[in-house]
Scaffold this active site. Structure first.
Site, PDB file in Angstrom:
ATOM      1  N   ARG A   1       0.841  -1.218   0.000  1.00 36.67           N
ATOM      2  CA  ARG A   1       0.000   0.000   0.000  1.00 36.67           C
ATOM      3  C   ARG A   1       0.875   1.267   0.000  1.00 36.67           C
ATOM      4  O   ARG A   1       0.590   2.240   0.707  1.00 36.67           O
ATOM      5  CB  ARG A   1      -0.941   0.042   1.205  1.00 36.67           C
ATOM      6  CG  ARG A   1      -1.958  -1.062   1.262  1.00 36.67           C
ATOM      7  CD  ARG A   1      -3.000  -0.920   0.154  1.00 36.67           C
ATOM      8  NE  ARG A   1      -4.106  -1.830   0.336  1.00 36.67           N
ATOM      9  CZ  ARG A   1      -4.107  -3.101  -0.090  1.00 36.67           C
ATOM     10  NH1 ARG A   1      -3.063  -3.602  -0.716  1.00 36.67           N
ATOM     11  NH2 ARG A   1      -5.170  -3.852   0.097  1.00 36.67           N
TER      12      ARG A   1
ATOM     13  N   SER B   1     -10.669  -0.704   3.413  1.00 34.17           N
ATOM     14  CA  SER B   1      -9.950  -0.858   4.695  1.00 34.17           C
ATOM     15  C   SER B   1      -9.541   0.527   5.196  1.00 34.17           C
ATOM     16  O   SER B   1      -8.919   1.290   4.459  1.00 34.17           O
ATOM     17  CB  SER B   1      -8.682  -1.690   4.507  1.00 34.17           C
ATOM     18  OG  SER B   1      -8.981  -2.956   3.989  1.00 34.17           O
TER      19      SER B   1
ATOM     20  N   GLU C   1      -4.984   3.677   6.129  1.00 39.52           N
ATOM     21  CA  GLU C   1      -4.862   3.269   4.733  1.00 39.52           C
ATOM     22  C   GLU C   1      -5.507   4.355   3.872  1.00 39.52           C
ATOM     23  O   GLU C   1      -5.086   4.611   2.761  1.00 39.52           O
ATOM     24  CB  GLU C   1      -5.565   1.918   4.576  1.00 39.52           C
ATOM     25  CG  GLU C   1      -5.023   1.079   3.458  1.00 39.52           C
ATOM     26  CD  GLU C   1      -5.903   1.106   2.245  1.00 39.52           C
ATOM     27  OE1 GLU C   1      -6.403   2.172   1.885  1.00 39.52           O
ATOM     28  OE2 GLU C   1      -6.082   0.046   1.648  1.00 39.52           O
TER      29      GLU C   1
HETATM   30  P1  FAD Z   1      -8.931   8.808  -4.933  1.00 45.09           P
HETATM   31  O1  FAD Z   1      -9.527   8.470  -3.615  1.00 45.09           O
HETATM   32  O2  FAD Z   1      -9.672   9.730  -5.798  1.00 45.09           O
HETATM   33  O3  FAD Z   1      -7.441   9.359  -4.685  1.00 45.09           O
HETATM   34  C1  FAD Z   1      -6.575   8.708  -3.782  1.00 45.09           C
HETATM   35  C2  FAD Z   1      -5.345   9.586  -3.534  1.00 45.09           C
HETATM   36  O4  FAD Z   1      -4.563   9.687  -4.706  1.00 45.09           O
HETATM   37  C3  FAD Z   1      -5.687  11.026  -3.153  1.00 45.09           C
HETATM   38  O5  FAD Z   1      -4.723  11.463  -2.230  1.00 45.09           O
HETATM   39  C4  FAD Z   1      -5.583  11.793  -4.472  1.00 45.09           C
HETATM   40  O6  FAD Z   1      -5.219  13.156  -4.254  1.00 45.09           O
HETATM   41  C5  FAD Z   1      -4.475  11.041  -5.175  1.00 45.09           C
HETATM   42  N1  FAD Z   1      -4.662  10.969  -6.631  1.00 45.09           N
HETATM   43  C6  FAD Z   1      -5.727  10.427  -7.284  1.00 45.09           C
HETATM   44  N2  FAD Z   1      -5.506  10.425  -8.609  1.00 45.09           N
HETATM   45  C7  FAD Z   1      -4.296  10.990  -8.800  1.00 45.09           C
HETATM   46  C8  FAD Z   1      -3.507  11.254  -9.953  1.00 45.09           C
HETATM   47  N3  FAD Z   1      -3.941  10.979 -11.181  1.00 45.09           N
HETATM   48  N4  FAD Z   1      -2.277  11.808  -9.784  1.00 45.09           N
HETATM   49  C9  FAD Z   1      -1.813  12.098  -8.541  1.00 45.09           C
HETATM   50  N5  FAD Z   1      -2.522  11.876  -7.409  1.00 45.09           N
HETATM   51  C10 FAD Z   1      -3.752  11.331  -7.543  1.00 45.09           C
HETATM   52  N6  FAD Z   1      -7.626  -0.741  -2.325  1.00 45.09           N
HETATM   53  C11 FAD Z   1      -6.817  -1.824  -2.484  1.00 45.09           C
HETATM   54  O7  FAD Z   1      -5.605  -1.671  -2.677  1.00 45.09           O
HETATM   55  N7  FAD Z   1      -7.324  -3.090  -2.437  1.00 45.09           N
HETATM   56  C12 FAD Z   1      -8.631  -3.340  -2.235  1.00 45.09           C
HETATM   57  O8  FAD Z   1      -9.047  -4.478  -2.199  1.00 45.09           O
HETATM   58  C13 FAD Z   1      -9.498  -2.223  -2.072  1.00 45.09           C
HETATM   59  N8  FAD Z   1     -10.823  -2.413  -1.840  1.00 45.09           N
HETATM   60  C14 FAD Z   1     -11.636  -1.333  -1.667  1.00 45.09           C
HETATM   61  C15 FAD Z   1     -13.004  -1.574  -1.449  1.00 45.09           C
HETATM   62  C16 FAD Z   1     -13.866  -0.518  -1.282  1.00 45.09           C
HETATM   63  C17 FAD Z   1     -15.329  -0.797  -1.041  1.00 45.09           C
HETATM   64  C18 FAD Z   1     -13.389   0.812  -1.354  1.00 45.09           C
HETATM   65  C19 FAD Z   1     -14.344   1.972  -1.222  1.00 45.09           C
HETATM   66  C20 FAD Z   1     -12.033   1.065  -1.556  1.00 45.09           C
HETATM   67  C21 FAD Z   1     -11.142  -0.016  -1.719  1.00 45.09           C
HETATM   68  N9  FAD Z   1      -9.762   0.173  -1.928  1.00 45.09           N
HETATM   69  C22 FAD Z   1      -8.958  -0.912  -2.129  1.00 45.09           C
HETATM   70  C23 FAD Z   1      -9.194   1.538  -1.953  1.00 45.09           C
HETATM   71  C24 FAD Z   1      -9.339   2.252  -3.328  1.00 45.09           C
HETATM   72  O9  FAD Z   1     -10.222   1.550  -4.153  1.00 45.09           O
HETATM   73  C25 FAD Z   1      -7.991   2.387  -4.036  1.00 45.09           C
HETATM   74  O10 FAD Z   1      -7.066   3.075  -3.218  1.00 45.09           O
HETATM   75  C26 FAD Z   1      -8.120   3.137  -5.361  1.00 45.09           C
HETATM   76  O11 FAD Z   1      -6.923   3.018  -6.090  1.00 45.09           O
HETATM   77  C27 FAD Z   1      -8.466   4.620  -5.203  1.00 45.09           C
HETATM   78  O12 FAD Z   1      -8.770   5.160  -6.473  1.00 45.09           O
HETATM   79  P2  FAD Z   1      -9.524   6.567  -6.598  1.00 45.09           P
HETATM   80  O13 FAD Z   1      -9.497   6.977  -8.022  1.00 45.09           O
HETATM   81  O14 FAD Z   1     -10.873   6.467  -5.993  1.00 45.09           O
HETATM   82  O15 FAD Z   1      -8.575   7.469  -5.712  1.00 45.09           O
HETATM   83  N1  EPU Z   2     -10.740 -11.159  10.475  1.00 47.24           N
HETATM   84  C1  EPU Z   2     -11.263 -11.211  11.753  1.00 47.24           C
HETATM   85  N2  EPU Z   2     -12.563 -10.802  11.909  1.00 47.24           N
HETATM   86  C2  EPU Z   2     -13.330 -10.385  10.863  1.00 47.24           C
HETATM   87  C3  EPU Z   2     -12.772 -10.328   9.565  1.00 47.24           C
HETATM   88  C4  EPU Z   2     -11.455 -10.728   9.403  1.00 47.24           C
HETATM   89  O1  EPU Z   2     -10.606 -11.601  12.704  1.00 47.24           O
HETATM   90  O2  EPU Z   2     -14.499 -10.031  11.090  1.00 47.24           O
HETATM   91  C5  EPU Z   2      -9.339 -11.604  10.288  1.00 47.24           C
HETATM   92  C6  EPU Z   2      -9.294 -13.073   9.839  1.00 47.24           C
HETATM   93  O3  EPU Z   2      -8.180 -13.669  10.471  1.00 47.24           O
HETATM   94  C7  EPU Z   2      -9.047 -12.940   8.342  1.00 47.24           C
HETATM   95  C8  EPU Z   2      -8.155 -11.713   8.308  1.00 47.24           C
HETATM   96  O4  EPU Z   2      -8.693 -10.834   9.296  1.00 47.24           O
HETATM   97  O5  EPU Z   2      -8.389 -14.067   7.817  1.00 47.24           O
HETATM   98  C9  EPU Z   2      -8.053 -11.017   6.969  1.00 47.24           C
HETATM   99  O6  EPU Z   2      -9.331 -10.574   6.542  1.00 47.24           O
HETATM  100  P1  EPU Z   2      -9.662 -10.360   4.986  1.00 47.24           P
HETATM  101  O7  EPU Z   2      -9.335 -11.584   4.200  1.00 47.24           O
HETATM  102  O8  EPU Z   2     -11.032  -9.804   4.892  1.00 47.24           O
HETATM  103  O9  EPU Z   2      -8.606  -9.273   4.495  1.00 47.24           O
HETATM  104  P2  EPU Z   2      -8.001  -7.960   5.158  1.00 47.24           P
HETATM  105  O10 EPU Z   2      -6.608  -8.228   5.577  1.00 47.24           O
HETATM  106  O11 EPU Z   2      -8.917  -7.369   6.173  1.00 47.24           O
HETATM  107  C10 EPU Z   2      -6.919  -7.088   2.948  1.00 47.24           C
HETATM  108  C11 EPU Z   2      -6.847  -5.766   2.247  1.00 47.24           C
HETATM  109  C12 EPU Z   2      -8.088  -5.575   1.388  1.00 47.24           C
HETATM  110  C13 EPU Z   2      -8.150  -6.698   0.351  1.00 47.24           C
HETATM  111  C14 EPU Z   2      -8.226  -8.032   1.094  1.00 47.24           C
HETATM  112  C15 EPU Z   2      -8.190  -9.226   0.153  1.00 47.24           C
HETATM  113  C16 EPU Z   2      -5.498  -4.277   3.581  1.00 47.24           C
HETATM  114  C17 EPU Z   2      -5.468  -3.113   4.504  1.00 47.24           C
HETATM  115  N3  EPU Z   2      -6.707  -4.682   3.197  1.00 47.24           N
HETATM  116  O12 EPU Z   2      -7.997  -7.002   3.860  1.00 47.24           O
HETATM  117  O13 EPU Z   2      -7.982  -4.335   0.712  1.00 47.24           O
HETATM  118  O14 EPU Z   2      -9.270  -6.550  -0.482  1.00 47.24           O
HETATM  119  O15 EPU Z   2      -7.094  -8.155   1.995  1.00 47.24           O
HETATM  120  O16 EPU Z   2      -6.902  -9.427  -0.323  1.00 47.24           O
HETATM  121  O17 EPU Z   2      -4.450  -4.790   3.212  1.00 47.24           O
HETATM  122  C18 EPU Z   2      -8.447  -2.002   0.907  1.00 47.24           C
HETATM  123  O18 EPU Z   2      -7.230  -1.820   0.792  1.00 47.24           O
HETATM  124  O19 EPU Z   2      -9.273  -1.061   1.013  1.00 47.24           O
HETATM  125  C19 EPU Z   2      -8.958  -3.364   0.914  1.00 47.24           C
HETATM  126  C20 EPU Z   2     -10.249  -3.662   1.050  1.00 47.24           C
END
Ligand code: FAD
Ligand code: EPU
Length: 338
Positions: free
Chosen positions: A156, A224, A326
């Site tokens: 990240r 997250s 995050e």
């Molecule tokens: P924004 O929120 O619009 O921007 C993020 C940051 O980057 C801000 O600081 C902004 O100023 C900057 N920025 C944006 N675009 C540019 C650009 N072109 N140039 C320079 N700076 C810029 N992330 C994961 O890694 N894994 C996941 O599984 C994951 N699951 C998610 C699930 C949900 C339901 C949600 C809501 C979010 C999740 N995220 C996850 C986080 C998010 O989706 C990612 O961080 C995504 O890349 C953000 O894209 P955005 O366009 O919305 O960024």
């Molecule tokens: N867990 C609990 N209680 C719960 C849920 C989860 O104890 O209610 C524990 C379990 O041990 C489980 C572990 O947490 O195995 C991990 O949970 P999960 O698989 O849901 O993944 P996570 O670590 O919480 C990360 C990323 C997600 C990504 C998933 C899948 C980060 C900060 N988050 O979540 O990314 O989608 O793995 O790979 O690394 C995001 O960045 O916004 C995001 C959603």
């Protein structure tokens, strides 16, 4: 003032002075010149950004589009405008028979934001496919690019996440995908699939994400809220002596010492402390995934900060681990720390 509620997925009722859109490097350059160095923030789809109060400056929306695909015998080279939607790119590639992105299906946001925090899920981080990230250097107002190595990717993390605000604005990303590759199925529940195709993985990831994560249309959220902490053996042993069942994943230290480090799920730490489902005003710790904080529809930035601080402080007090955000929290003058 203009509303930001629909422009960030946490959907807090906040505003900013002005919202302007760019769809090319040229229009971006013109907008920056017209701002005469007054403050602004770049926004993609606002899925990793939370406006906790009214932002007293301008929001520049990145909507640079375009996808071009070239290939040679071994690889695809895909050049994508930074304002394209990430999930649509994943689908577009799969429809053309180009696999690789399937584990990252349904991650919200733009392609341009993907390298910033090196999006990752189900055993894959975007860094493995980055060939070049093209950006506008806002000091010299010239176009430039970083190779994958220059992006300094981490969990990240990247050079773009640590830069001074607005130092480099990402305008396009060039991905390099091998034609032959091994599907990544080591993560649960992908490891239960029998000889899956890239499309099977894509569908399973979507099913799993829909089960675990709240839909932003139902409960505003930014995924997250905290990163999963990475700790050393000493901290781990201390926790293990009190919680022998602590889930833990080994990671190799990228520093010079190469000690083994351990990732502990922040969701587990927060769960142990009983926060799951806890509500503070209009904000809650999500009932199915406590690492996700949600807006119940009437939440405020102040409530969100209170709950997030309470969680962070409790984790510190019980486990001696400092959780890092995050998400990007934005206050009236820009980036906030918790
Ligand atoms: P924004 O929120 O619009 O921007 C993020 C940051 O980057 C801000 O600081 C902004 O100023 C900057 N920025 C944006 N675009 C540019 C650009 N072109 N140039 C320079 N700076 C810029 N992330 C994961 O890694 N894994 C996941 O599984 C994951 N699951 C998610 C699930 C949900 C339901 C949600 C809501 C979010 C999740 N995220 C996850 C986080 C998010 O989706 C990612 O961080 C995504 O890349 C953000 O894209 P955005 O366009 O919305 O960024
Ligand atoms: N867990 C609990 N209680 C719960 C849920 C989860 O104890 O209610 C524990 C379990 O041990 C489980 C572990 O947490 O195995 C991990 O949970 P999960 O698989 O849901 O993944 P996570 O670590 O919480 C990360 C990323 C997600 C990504 C998933 C899948 C980060 C900060 N988050 O979540 O990314 O989608 O793995 O790979 O690394 C995001 O960045 O916004 C995001 C959603």
């Amino acid at each position: 003032m203009q509303s930001l509620q629909h422009l960030h997925t946490f959907s807090l009722p906040t505003s900013c002075n002005d919202i302007l859109t760019f769809d090319s490097v040229n229009s971006l350059t013109k907008l920056l010149e017209s701002l005469h160095k007054s403050p602004y923030i770049i926004l993609g789809e606002g899925s990793n950004t939370v406006f906790t109060e009214d932002y007293c400056a301008t929001v520049l929306l990145n909507r640079i589009k375009g996808i071009t695909i070239k290939d040679d015998k071994t690889h695809y080279l895909i050049n994508v405008g930074a304002g394209e939607n990430w999930h649509q790119l994943v689908e577009h590639c799969l429809r053309k028979g180009i696999g690789g992105f399937e584990n990252l299906a349904l991650i919200p946001g733009t392609v341009g934001a993907a390298p910033i925090q090196n999006i990752g899920a189900y055993g894959v981080e975007i860094e493995r496919f980055i060939f070049k990230v093209e950006y506008l250097d806002t000091f010299t107002m010239t176009k430039a690019s970083f190779s994958r190595e220059e992006c300094a990717f981490g969990y990240r993390d990247s050079v773009f996440k640590n830069q001074k605000q607005n130092e480099r604005i990402i305008t396009s990303v060039i991905f390099k995908l091998p034609k032959q590759y091994k599907l990544e199925t080591s993560y649960s529940p992908l490891n239960t699939l029998k000889t899956p195709s890239a499309f099977d993985i894509f569908e399973q990831v979507i099913r799993t994400r829909n089960e675990k994560l709240p839909k932003v249309s139902e409960f505003g959220n930014a995924g997250s809220f905290f990163k999963n902490p990475v700790v050393n053996q000493h901290v781990l042993e201390n926790i293990k002596s009190r919680y022998p069942k602590v889930p833990v994943f080994k990671v190799e230290d990228s520093g010079a010492s190469k000690h083994t480090l351990f990732k502990i799920p922040a969701a587990w730490l927060i769960d142990q402390l009983g926060f799951k489902g806890k509500e503070l005003g209009g904000i809650a710790c999500y009932k199915n995934q406590p690492l996700v904080l949600v807006n119940l529809g009437r939440g405020t930035g102040a409530e969100l900060l209170l709950l997030a601080r309470e969680i962070r402080d409790s984790v510190k007090a019980t486990f001696n681990i400092t959780l890092e955000n995050e998400v990007r929290l934005i206050g009236k003058e820009g980036l906030l720390s918790l």
